[in-house]
Design a protein around this motif. Structure first.
Motif, PDB file in Angstrom:
ATOM      1  N   SER A  62       0.814  -1.199   0.148  1.00  0.00           N
ATOM      2  CA  SER A  62       0.028   0.029   0.010  1.00  0.00           C
ATOM      3  C   SER A  62       0.725   1.263  -0.133  1.00  0.00           C
ATOM      4  CB  SER A  62      -0.796  -0.034   1.231  1.00  0.00           C
ATOM      5  OG  SER A  62      -1.802  -1.006   1.332  1.00  0.00           O
ATOM      6  N   GLU A  63       0.329   2.202  -0.696  1.00  0.00           N
ATOM      7  CA  GLU A  63       1.065   3.584  -0.750  1.00  0.00           C
ATOM      8  C   GLU A  63       0.617   4.416   0.429  1.00  0.00           C
ATOM      9  OE1 GLU A  63       1.160   5.415  -4.474  1.00  0.00           O
ATOM     10  OE2 GLU A  63       1.222   3.535  -5.697  1.00  0.00           O
ATOM     11  N   GLU A  64       1.438   5.307   0.725  1.00  0.00           N
ATOM     12  CA  GLU A  64       0.970   6.297   1.738  1.00  0.00           C
ATOM     13  C   GLU A  64      -0.248   7.287   1.430  1.00  0.00           C
ATOM     14  OE1 GLU A  64       3.024  10.249   3.921  1.00  0.00           O
ATOM     15  OE2 GLU A  64       4.307   8.821   3.087  1.00  0.00           O
ATOM     16  N   LYS A  65      -0.533   7.433   0.329  1.00  0.00           N
ATOM     17  CA  LYS A  65      -1.559   8.110  -0.316  1.00  0.00           C
ATOM     18  C   LYS A  65      -3.003   7.247   0.090  1.00  0.00           C
ATOM     19  CE  LYS A  65       0.474  10.464  -4.208  1.00  0.00           C
ATOM     20  NZ  LYS A  65       0.492  10.668  -5.760  1.00  0.00           N
ATOM     21  N   GLU A  66      -2.886   5.857  -0.069  1.00  0.00           N
ATOM     22  CA  GLU A  66      -4.165   5.103   0.276  1.00  0.00           C
ATOM     23  C   GLU A  66      -4.437   5.078   1.801  1.00  0.00           C
ATOM     24  OE1 GLU A  66      -5.734   0.515  -0.284  1.00  0.00           O
ATOM     25  OE2 GLU A  66      -3.801   1.113  -1.107  1.00  0.00           O
ATOM     26  N   TYR A  67      -3.619   5.209   2.804  1.00  0.00           N
ATOM     27  CA  TYR A  67      -3.788   5.262   4.060  1.00  0.00           C
ATOM     28  C   TYR A  67      -4.427   6.565   4.461  1.00  0.00           C
ATOM     29  CZ  TYR A  67      -1.047   1.097   5.302  1.00  0.00           C
ATOM     30  OH  TYR A  67      -0.541  -0.132   5.522  1.00  0.00           O
ATOM     31  N   PHE A  68      -3.924   7.610   3.631  1.00  0.00           N
ATOM     32  CA  PHE A  68      -4.484   9.115   4.054  1.00  0.00           C
ATOM     33  C   PHE A  68      -6.021   9.244   3.501  1.00  0.00           C
ATOM     34  CE2 PHE A  68      -5.233  13.608   3.254  1.00  0.00           C
ATOM     35  CZ  PHE A  68      -4.656  14.127   4.476  1.00  0.00           C
ATOM     36  N   LYS A  69      -5.934   8.744   2.296  1.00  0.00           N
ATOM     37  CA  LYS A  69      -7.479   8.700   1.733  1.00  0.00           C
ATOM     38  C   LYS A  69      -8.283   7.910   2.520  1.00  0.00           C
ATOM     39  CE  LYS A  69     -10.023   7.352  -2.491  1.00  0.00           C
ATOM     40  NZ  LYS A  69     -10.021   6.435  -3.561  1.00  0.00           N
ATOM     41  N   ILE A  70      -8.138   6.619   2.919  1.00  0.00           N
ATOM     42  CA  ILE A  70      -8.903   5.990   3.805  1.00  0.00           C
ATOM     43  C   ILE A  70      -9.145   6.594   5.266  1.00  0.00           C
ATOM     44  CG2 ILE A  70      -9.474   3.654   4.972  1.00  0.00           C
ATOM     45  CD1 ILE A  70      -8.050   2.396   2.245  1.00  0.00           C
ATOM     46  N   ASN A  71      -8.288   6.733   5.990  1.00  0.00           N
ATOM     47  CA  ASN A  71      -8.034   7.078   7.350  1.00  0.00           C
ATOM     48  C   ASN A  71      -8.495   8.612   7.514  1.00  0.00           C
ATOM     49  OD1 ASN A  71      -7.369   4.489   7.893  1.00  0.00           O
ATOM     50  ND2 ASN A  71      -5.312   4.949   8.141  1.00  0.00           N
ATOM     51  N   THR A  72      -8.315   9.359   6.664  1.00  0.00           N
ATOM     52  CA  THR A  72      -8.448  10.794   6.995  1.00  0.00           C
ATOM     53  C   THR A  72      -9.602  11.206   5.824  1.00  0.00           C
ATOM     54  OG1 THR A  72      -6.022  11.313   7.331  1.00  0.00           O
ATOM     55  CG2 THR A  72      -7.424  13.075   6.648  1.00  0.00           C
ATOM     56  N   ASP A  73      -9.340  11.071   4.765  1.00  0.00           N
ATOM     57  CA  ASP A  73     -10.795  11.743   3.731  1.00  0.00           C
ATOM     58  C   ASP A  73     -11.892  11.206   3.928  1.00  0.00           C
ATOM     59  OD1 ASP A  73      -8.732  13.443   2.626  1.00  0.00           O
ATOM     60  OD2 ASP A  73      -8.384  11.961   1.049  1.00  0.00           O
ATOM     61  N   LEU A  74     -11.804   9.829   4.025  1.00  0.00           N
ATOM     62  CA  LEU A  74     -13.124   9.114   4.366  1.00  0.00           C
ATOM     63  C   LEU A  74     -13.730   9.480   5.661  1.00  0.00           C
ATOM     64  CD1 LEU A  74     -15.076   7.155   2.716  1.00  0.00           C
ATOM     65  CD2 LEU A  74     -13.601   5.157   3.769  1.00  0.00           C
ATOM     66  N   THR A  75     -13.159   9.638   6.735  1.00  0.00           N
ATOM     67  CA  THR A  75     -13.339   9.905   7.991  1.00  0.00           C
ATOM     68  C   THR A  75     -14.205  11.346   7.876  1.00  0.00           C
ATOM     69  OG1 THR A  75     -11.807   8.647   9.247  1.00  0.00           O
ATOM     70  CG2 THR A  75     -12.937  10.494  10.593  1.00  0.00           C
ATOM     71  N   PHE A  76     -13.574  12.241   7.179  1.00  0.00           N
ATOM     72  CA  PHE A  76     -14.016  13.678   7.158  1.00  0.00           C
ATOM     73  C   PHE A  76     -15.474  13.478   6.309  1.00  0.00           C
ATOM     74  CE2 PHE A  76      -9.726  15.695   7.387  1.00  0.00           C
ATOM     75  CZ  PHE A  76      -9.983  16.234   8.598  1.00  0.00           C
ATOM     76  N   GLU A  77     -15.466  12.601   5.163  1.00  0.00           N
ATOM     77  CA  GLU A  77     -16.751  12.587   4.503  1.00  0.00           C
ATOM     78  C   GLU A  77     -17.696  11.973   5.320  1.00  0.00           C
ATOM     79  OE1 GLU A  77     -16.364  10.236   0.741  1.00  0.00           O
ATOM     80  OE2 GLU A  77     -14.264  11.125   0.417  1.00  0.00           O
ATOM     81  N   LEU A  78     -17.474  11.094   6.100  1.00  0.00           N
ATOM     82  CA  LEU A  78     -18.634  10.213   7.168  1.00  0.00           C
ATOM     83  C   LEU A  78     -18.858  11.401   7.946  1.00  0.00           C
ATOM     84  CD1 LEU A  78     -20.201   7.921   8.399  1.00  0.00           C
ATOM     85  CD2 LEU A  78     -17.876   7.482   9.631  1.00  0.00           C
ATOM     86  N   PHE A  79     -18.066  12.171   8.477  1.00  0.00           N
ATOM     87  CA  PHE A  79     -18.405  13.315   9.663  1.00  0.00           C
ATOM     88  C   PHE A  79     -19.334  14.368   8.981  1.00  0.00           C
ATOM     89  CE2 PHE A  79     -17.525  17.166  12.260  1.00  0.00           C
ATOM     90  CZ  PHE A  79     -18.043  16.425  13.664  1.00  0.00           C
ATOM     91  N   ASN A  80     -18.869  14.633   7.756  1.00  0.00           N
ATOM     92  CA  ASN A  80     -19.764  15.690   7.117  1.00  0.00           C
ATOM     93  C   ASN A  80     -21.235  15.062   6.949  1.00  0.00           C
ATOM     94  OD1 ASN A  80     -17.970  17.590   6.774  1.00  0.00           O
ATOM     95  ND2 ASN A  80     -17.242  16.970   5.000  1.00  0.00           N
ATOM     96  N   GLU A  81     -21.536  13.763   6.651  1.00  0.00           N
ATOM     97  CA  GLU A  81     -22.815  13.261   6.424  1.00  0.00           C
ATOM     98  C   GLU A  81     -23.440  13.046   7.810  1.00  0.00           C
ATOM     99  OE1 GLU A  81     -24.404  12.210   3.570  1.00  0.00           O
ATOM    100  OE2 GLU A  81     -22.802  13.160   2.805  1.00  0.00           O
ATOM    101  N   PHE A  82     -22.658  13.026   8.700  1.00  0.00           N
ATOM    102  CA  PHE A  82     -23.121  12.952  10.129  1.00  0.00           C
ATOM    103  C   PHE A  82     -23.734  14.237  10.390  1.00  0.00           C
ATOM    104  CE2 PHE A  82     -21.967  14.633  14.444  1.00  0.00           C
ATOM    105  CZ  PHE A  82     -22.813  13.830  15.129  1.00  0.00           C
ATOM    106  N   LEU A  83     -22.971  15.525  10.112  1.00  0.00           N
ATOM    107  CA  LEU A  83     -23.410  16.772  10.216  1.00  0.00           C
ATOM    108  C   LEU A  83     -24.871  17.030   9.702  1.00  0.00           C
ATOM    109  CD1 LEU A  83     -19.991  18.659  10.268  1.00  0.00           C
ATOM    110  CD2 LEU A  83     -21.283  18.104  12.218  1.00  0.00           C
ATOM    111  N   LYS A  84     -24.866  16.347   8.687  1.00  0.00           N
ATOM    112  CA  LYS A  84     -26.160  16.745   7.753  1.00  0.00           C
ATOM    113  C   LYS A  84     -27.419  15.940   8.464  1.00  0.00           C
ATOM    114  CE  LYS A  84     -23.635  16.973   3.369  1.00  0.00           C
ATOM    115  NZ  LYS A  84     -23.589  16.031   2.235  1.00  0.00           N
ATOM    116  N   SER A  85     -27.098  14.915   9.396  1.00  0.00           N
ATOM    117  CA  SER A  85     -28.086  14.253   9.726  1.00  0.00           C
ATOM    118  C   SER A  85     -28.777  14.636  11.053  1.00  0.00           C
ATOM    119  CB  SER A  85     -27.526  12.912   9.839  1.00  0.00           C
ATOM    120  OG  SER A  85     -26.670  12.642  11.205  1.00  0.00           O
ATOM    121  N   ASP A  86     -29.528  14.096  11.664  1.00  0.00           N
ATOM    122  CA  ASP A  86     -30.149  14.192  12.960  1.00  0.00           C
ATOM    123  C   ASP A  86     -29.543  13.360  14.105  1.00  0.00           C
ATOM    124  OD1 ASP A  86     -31.950  16.524  12.164  1.00  0.00           O
ATOM    125  OD2 ASP A  86     -33.436  14.934  11.782  1.00  0.00           O
ATOM    126  N   ILE A  87     -28.537  12.794  13.664  1.00  0.00           N
ATOM    127  CA  ILE A  87     -28.022  11.746  14.605  1.00  0.00           C
ATOM    128  C   ILE A  87     -27.080  12.481  15.465  1.00  0.00           C
ATOM    129  CG2 ILE A  87     -26.032  10.079  14.891  1.00  0.00           C
ATOM    130  CD1 ILE A  87     -26.696   9.113  11.990  1.00  0.00           C
TER     131      ILE A  87
END
Length: 93
Positions: A62-87
Motif C-alpha cells: 500500500s502507498e502512503e496516499k491510500e492510508y491518508f485517503k482511507i483514514n483521513t478523507d473518508l473519515t471527513f466524508e463520514l463526519f460531514n454526513e453525520f453533520l447533515k443528519s439528525d444523529i
C-alpha cells in the motif's frame, strides 16, 4: 437506541457490536467500502461509532496516499454526513 458502527467486522467492531447487542442496543453496521454507503446511513440512529480504517498491510504494497485517503478523507466524508443528519453522537476511535 440505535448505533451505527463502521468497521464492525474488525476485532474491536465485532466485540463492541456483540456487547451493545447484549445490552439491547440495536447495532447497524455500515461498510464504507460500498460506494453507496451515504444512502445507507439511518438518519434516525442515535450515534455513529467510526472504527473503520486501514491499519495493516502485511504484504507491504500500500502507498502512503491510500492510508491518508482511507483514514483521513473518508473519515471527513463520514463526519460531514453525520453533520447533515439528525444523529446526535459521533465517536471516532
Amino acid at each position: 437506541m440505535k448505533v451505527i458502527i463502521t468497521g464492525a467486522t474488525g476485532f474491536v467492531g465485532k466485540n463492541l457490536s456483540e456487547y451493545l447487542n447484549s445490552t439491547s442496543i440495536n447495532v447497524e453496521s455500515l461498510s464504507l467500502r460500498d460506494k453507496e454507503w451515504r444512502k445507507q446511513i439511518d438518519q434516525y440512529a442515535d450515534a455513529i461509532v467510526h472504527l473503520a480504517g486501514k491499519a495493516h498491510d502485511t504484504s507491504n504494497t500500500s502507498e502512503e496516499k491510500e492510508y491518508f485517503k482511507i483514514n483521513t478523507d473518508l473519515t471527513f466524508e463520514l463526519f460531514n454526513e453525520f453533520l447533515k443528519s439528525d444523529i446526535k453522537y459521533f465517536f471516532l476511535l
